[in-house]
Design a protein around this motif. Structure first.
Motif, PDB file in Angstrom:
ATOM      1  N   TRP A  95      88.971  39.580 -38.932  1.00 45.90           N
ATOM      2  CA  TRP A  95      87.846  38.696 -39.244  1.00 45.90           C
ATOM      3  C   TRP A  95      87.058  39.263 -40.421  1.00 45.90           C
ATOM      4  CZ3 TRP A  95      87.335  33.960 -37.247  1.00 45.90           C
ATOM      5  CH2 TRP A  95      87.977  33.666 -36.049  1.00 45.90           C
ATOM      6  N   LEU A 190      84.670  31.250 -37.585  1.00 44.98           N
ATOM      7  CA  LEU A 190      83.844  31.492 -36.404  1.00 44.98           C
ATOM      8  C   LEU A 190      82.417  31.744 -36.861  1.00 44.98           C
ATOM      9  CD1 LEU A 190      83.614  32.063 -33.304  1.00 44.98           C
ATOM     10  CD2 LEU A 190      84.046  34.471 -33.861  1.00 44.98           C
ATOM     11  N   ARG A 192      79.125  33.337 -35.486  1.00 45.59           N
ATOM     12  CA  ARG A 192      78.632  34.176 -34.391  1.00 45.59           C
ATOM     13  C   ARG A 192      77.747  35.288 -34.972  1.00 45.59           C
ATOM     14  NH1 ARG A 192      82.698  35.824 -29.664  1.00 45.59           N
ATOM     15  NH2 ARG A 192      82.303  33.607 -29.284  1.00 45.59           N
ATOM     16  N   TRP A 199      89.111  34.186 -40.224  1.00 45.06           N
ATOM     17  CA  TRP A 199      90.261  34.958 -39.753  1.00 45.06           C
ATOM     18  C   TRP A 199      91.364  34.905 -40.800  1.00 45.06           C
ATOM     19  CZ3 TRP A 199      91.921  38.467 -36.394  1.00 45.06           C
ATOM     20  CH2 TRP A 199      93.294  38.627 -36.216  1.00 45.06           C
ATOM     21  N   PRO A 207      94.143  33.838 -34.324  1.00 47.42           N
ATOM     22  CA  PRO A 207      93.298  35.026 -34.115  1.00 47.42           C
ATOM     23  C   PRO A 207      93.720  35.827 -32.884  1.00 47.42           C
ATOM     24  CG  PRO A 207      91.937  33.152 -34.713  1.00 47.42           C
ATOM     25  CD  PRO A 207      93.323  32.616 -34.527  1.00 47.42           C
ATOM     26  N   TYR A 209      91.840  38.191 -31.538  1.00 47.60           N
ATOM     27  CA  TYR A 209      90.648  38.504 -30.748  1.00 47.60           C
ATOM     28  C   TYR A 209      89.460  37.766 -31.350  1.00 47.60           C
ATOM     29  CZ  TYR A 209      89.315  41.579 -34.601  1.00 47.60           C
ATOM     30  OH  TYR A 209      88.981  42.065 -35.842  1.00 47.60           O
ATOM     31  N   LEU A 210      88.354  37.728 -30.620  1.00 47.06           N
ATOM     32  CA  LEU A 210      87.100  37.169 -31.110  1.00 47.06           C
ATOM     33  C   LEU A 210      86.063  38.289 -31.126  1.00 47.06           C
ATOM     34  CD1 LEU A 210      86.906  33.751 -29.242  1.00 47.06           C
ATOM     35  CD2 LEU A 210      87.656  34.178 -31.590  1.00 47.06           C
TER      36      LEU A 210
END
Length: 325
Positions: A95, A190, A192, A199, A207, A209-210
């Motif tokens: 990311w 994303l 956040r 990504w 992706p 993971y987040l």
């Protein structure tokens, strides 16, 4: 013939006072000059830190150097029993920061260059953020320059083709049918922790993971007071690698910041008034999120070689792993 008048007690006292003042001035001159020099040097160092943009310039490799480096990489891998292909991606998978959330308003589009990509990043009328390849697949117009956001679509400024957030063309003026070929690349985005992230994966995988949501930001416990930006000319992975390289802290960052960033001057200044001391560094993989590692580090400041108890601190920090596979 004139006679010299006799010296009075006041004349003798005046001469003695002048001699004392001259001797005092002579003794204090080096200290005064050193103090002025130190103050000017520290002031100039602060000025350089506040006004400079640090640049790390890398000399481009010639064709021969590139060819030799590729051959060396292959020889090393073959020696270790590993095939020289495939090589790691030029940009690690993960990311990447695009911009802060408040920098992109509703129904606004911006052109962004990152990870070797040219992107049109826009926020639709519903507030959702999308990132498309900037160049229209029709005739190559940059949709981020002059393009407009209409509803949940980005309209190309050249022929008014409309693309949704998935990159699919949903409207062509005058066309009765739109084929599936009329589409552009869409990148996972994303929003956040008050920032927009994209990504990137060299093999175009979903992706892995987040990023973790930071509760202090979510609950508005942390407030933004400002930001500082510097342009550094280097490979994108060198910044996080440098932050994780705790071993260089004492050789490079031991000297007070007022002495500047010139390594030759730093080596001469290590015995100056104050020094940073870094110790007991460690890294540990996160037990819950595999992509995170937690580091710990102890820091203290020595003044004239002596420890100051209230200037000792313990630090804990997290960093995301670079993914090269």
């Amino acid at each position: 013939m004139e006679m010299n008048s006799p010296l009075t007690f006041l004349d003798i006292f005046t001469h003695i006072s002048e001699i004392r003042v001259s001797l005092l001035t002579l003794l204090l001159s080096p200290a005064i000059l050193f103090g002025c020099y130190t103050a000017l040097k520290m002031g100039y160092s602060v000025f350089k830190i506040l006004t400079s943009v640090y640049e790390v310039k890398v000399k481009p490799l010639s064709y021969l150097e590139k060819h030799q480096s590729r051959k060396m990489y292959g020889r090393v891998n073959r020696k270790n029993g590993v095939s020289p292909e495939p090589t790691p991606p030029m940009v690690p998978n993960g990311w990447y920061y695009i911009m802060c959330s408040d920098e992109l308003r509703r129904e606004e589009v911006k052109h962004v260059s990152m990870c070797g990509l040219e992107l049109a990043v826009f926020r639709d009328s519903g507030g959702e953020v999308h990132a498309l390849d900037a160049f229209c697949p029709h005739l190559g117009a940059n949709m981020a320059v002059g393009g407009t956001v209409k509803g949940d679509c980005l309209e190309c400024p050249f022929h008014a083709w409309k693309f949704d957030g998935e990159g699919k063309c949903v409207d062509i003026p005058g066309a009765k049918k739109i084929t599936d070929v009329a589409r552009t690349k869409s990148w996972p985005v994303l929003e956040r922790n008050l920032i927009l992230m994209l990504w990137f994966d060299a093999e175009d995988r979903e992706p892995m993971y987040l990023p973790r949501e930071i509760e202090e930001i979510k609950e508005q416990g942390w407030v933004v007071h400002g930001r500082s930006e510097h342009t550094v000319y280097c490979h994108i992975s060198e910044i996080p690698e440098n932050g994780a390289d705790i071993g260089h802290f004492n050789p490079v960052h031991q000297v007070n910041a007022l002495y500047g960033s010139d390594l030759q001057q730093i080596n001469k200044s290590k015995q100056m008034l104050s020094n940073h001391i870094w110790s007991n560094a460690s890294w540990k993989a996160d037990e819950e999120d595999w992509y995170l590692a937690t580091g710990t580090l102890e820091h203290e400041i020595k003044i004239a070689g002596y420890r100051v108890p209230f200037l000792q601190t313990n630090h804990s920090f997290e960093q995301v792993h670079l993914i090269s596979w």
